[in-house]
Scaffold this motif. Structure first.
Motif, PDB file in Angstrom:
ATOM      1  N   UNK A 140     -13.230 115.380 -11.171  1.00 33.96           N
ATOM      2  CA  UNK A 140     -13.393 115.782 -10.176  1.00 33.96           C
ATOM      3  C   UNK A 140     -12.587 115.224  -8.996  1.00 33.96           C
ATOM      4  N   UNK A 141     -11.363 114.649  -9.238  1.00 33.64           N
ATOM      5  CA  UNK A 141     -10.435 114.322  -8.089  1.00 33.64           C
ATOM      6  C   UNK A 141      -9.092 114.678  -8.782  1.00 33.64           C
ATOM      7  N   UNK A 142      -8.806 114.725  -9.987  1.00 39.79           N
ATOM      8  CA  UNK A 142      -7.560 114.711 -10.513  1.00 39.79           C
ATOM      9  C   UNK A 142      -6.813 113.221 -10.918  1.00 39.79           C
ATOM     10  N   UNK A 143      -6.786 112.418  -9.827  1.00 38.39           N
ATOM     11  CA  UNK A 143      -6.203 111.321 -10.029  1.00 38.39           C
ATOM     12  C   UNK A 143      -6.922 110.070  -9.021  1.00 38.39           C
ATOM     13  N   UNK A 144      -6.236 108.992  -9.454  1.00 31.17           N
ATOM     14  CA  UNK A 144      -6.805 107.909  -8.762  1.00 31.17           C
ATOM     15  C   UNK A 144      -6.551 107.979  -7.253  1.00 31.17           C
ATOM     16  N   UNK A 145      -5.305 108.203  -7.058  1.00 30.79           N
ATOM     17  CA  UNK A 145      -4.510 108.603  -5.606  1.00 30.79           C
ATOM     18  C   UNK A 145      -5.512 109.730  -4.879  1.00 30.79           C
ATOM     19  N   UNK A 146      -5.694 110.813  -5.409  1.00 29.33           N
ATOM     20  CA  UNK A 146      -6.307 111.882  -4.929  1.00 29.33           C
ATOM     21  C   UNK A 146      -7.793 111.479  -4.451  1.00 29.33           C
ATOM     22  N   UNK A 147      -8.389 110.546  -5.328  1.00 32.39           N
ATOM     23  CA  UNK A 147      -9.653 109.719  -4.991  1.00 32.39           C
ATOM     24  C   UNK A 147      -9.507 108.966  -3.681  1.00 32.39           C
ATOM     25  N   UNK A 148      -8.165 108.459  -3.647  1.00 30.80           N
ATOM     26  CA  UNK A 148      -8.220 107.665  -2.452  1.00 30.80           C
ATOM     27  C   UNK A 148      -8.170 108.434  -1.191  1.00 30.80           C
ATOM     28  N   UNK A 149      -7.303 109.640  -1.364  1.00 32.50           N
ATOM     29  CA  UNK A 149      -7.259 110.393  -0.140  1.00 32.50           C
ATOM     30  C   UNK A 149      -8.763 111.208   0.212  1.00 32.50           C
ATOM     31  N   UNK A 150      -9.497 111.372  -0.879  1.00 35.85           N
ATOM     32  CA  UNK A 150     -10.707 111.903  -0.506  1.00 35.85           C
ATOM     33  C   UNK A 150     -11.735 110.866   0.135  1.00 35.85           C
ATOM     34  N   UNK A 151     -11.621 109.772  -0.190  1.00 38.59           N
ATOM     35  CA  UNK A 151     -12.274 108.575   0.567  1.00 38.59           C
ATOM     36  C   UNK A 151     -11.819 108.541   1.791  1.00 38.59           C
ATOM     37  N   UNK A 152     -10.576 108.445   2.009  1.00 38.99           N
ATOM     38  CA  UNK A 152     -10.135 107.992   3.453  1.00 38.99           C
ATOM     39  C   UNK A 152     -10.312 109.327   4.550  1.00 38.99           C
ATOM     40  N   UNK A 153     -10.263 110.554   3.939  1.00 39.29           N
ATOM     41  CA  UNK A 153     -10.776 111.515   4.473  1.00 39.29           C
ATOM     42  C   UNK A 153     -12.181 111.639   5.081  1.00 39.29           C
TER      43      UNK A 153
END
Length: 209
Positions: free
Chosen positions: A45-58
């Motif tokens: 769904x996100x590609x990586x843990x870092x991209x998940x963090x970005x999605x959460x923050x946004x």
């Protein structure tokens, strides 16, 4: 009511854990376990843990950004050079609206913003995109016109203080009150106190070295 889809469940779980444990203290397995998803779901769904963090923050910050932009638009429609107090209120008000006292979601948003401000992980500091940069630059320009004696560097520092003061206050308010008995009077008072305090802090004379 339909149950949340896997992507939303991952976002909810990650927001909770990042806010409580920070980025490095949260494993992908902990997120998927809390979300009731398989380990590969984050990558899918996100590609990586870092991209998940970005999605959460946004997801947390976008409503705040939208309200801040709308507030600045209203001010600029009245005058090209709003007063510092009006700019502080337009910037700070949405933070209080999204981090209401006595609300678990508001407290989690507060903790997540504190994490974004203070977490040493590079992945947390690099989540922003063009939309967030635009909001920040618009307010920096407006504050810069209102406070022409401040250097850009000191102005950026003082604006970070707005986020820190507001987020820390909201975390503390939640910890000291019952989620089932919010105190709107105290919350509104804190909003006014914050605007008064932050206006004075932003308006202080430049630091002389």
């Amino acid at each position: 009511m339909a149950s949340p889809d896997t992507r939303t469940q991952l976002l909810d779980a990650a927001e909770h854990l990042f806010a409580e444990r920070g980025y490095r203290g949260t494993s992908v397995r902990a997120i998927t376990d809390l979300a009731g998803a398989n380990l590969a779901a984050v990558g899918y769904h996100f590609g990586s843990k870092a991209e998940l963090m970005s999605a959460v923050a946004r997801r947390v910050v976008e409503p705040i950004n939208a309200a801040q932009c709308a507030g600045l638009d209203r001010l600029l429609a009245r005058t090209p050079d709003p007063a510092v107090a009006d700019l502080v209120e337009a910037f700070t008000g949405p933070l209080f609206d999204e981090m209401q006292a006595g609300d678990e979601g508001g407290a989690r948003t507060s903790r997540l913003i504190v994490t974004i401000l203070g977490d040493p992980a590079e992945e947390v500091r690099s989540w922003t995109g063009p939309a967030e940069d635009t909001v920040r630059e618009r307010y920096l320009a407006a504050f810069g016109r209102a406070l022409p004696d401040l250097s850009p560097e000191e102005l950026r520092f003082r604006m970070r203080g707005i986020l820190a003061v507001t987020a820390v206050d909201r975390v503390e308010v939640y910890q000291q009150s019952s989620p089932t008995c919010p105190s709107p009077v105290a919350g509104e008072a804190a909003r006014h106190w914050a605007i008064t305090f932050l206006t004075a802090a932003l308006s202080a004379p430049p630091t002389r070295t």
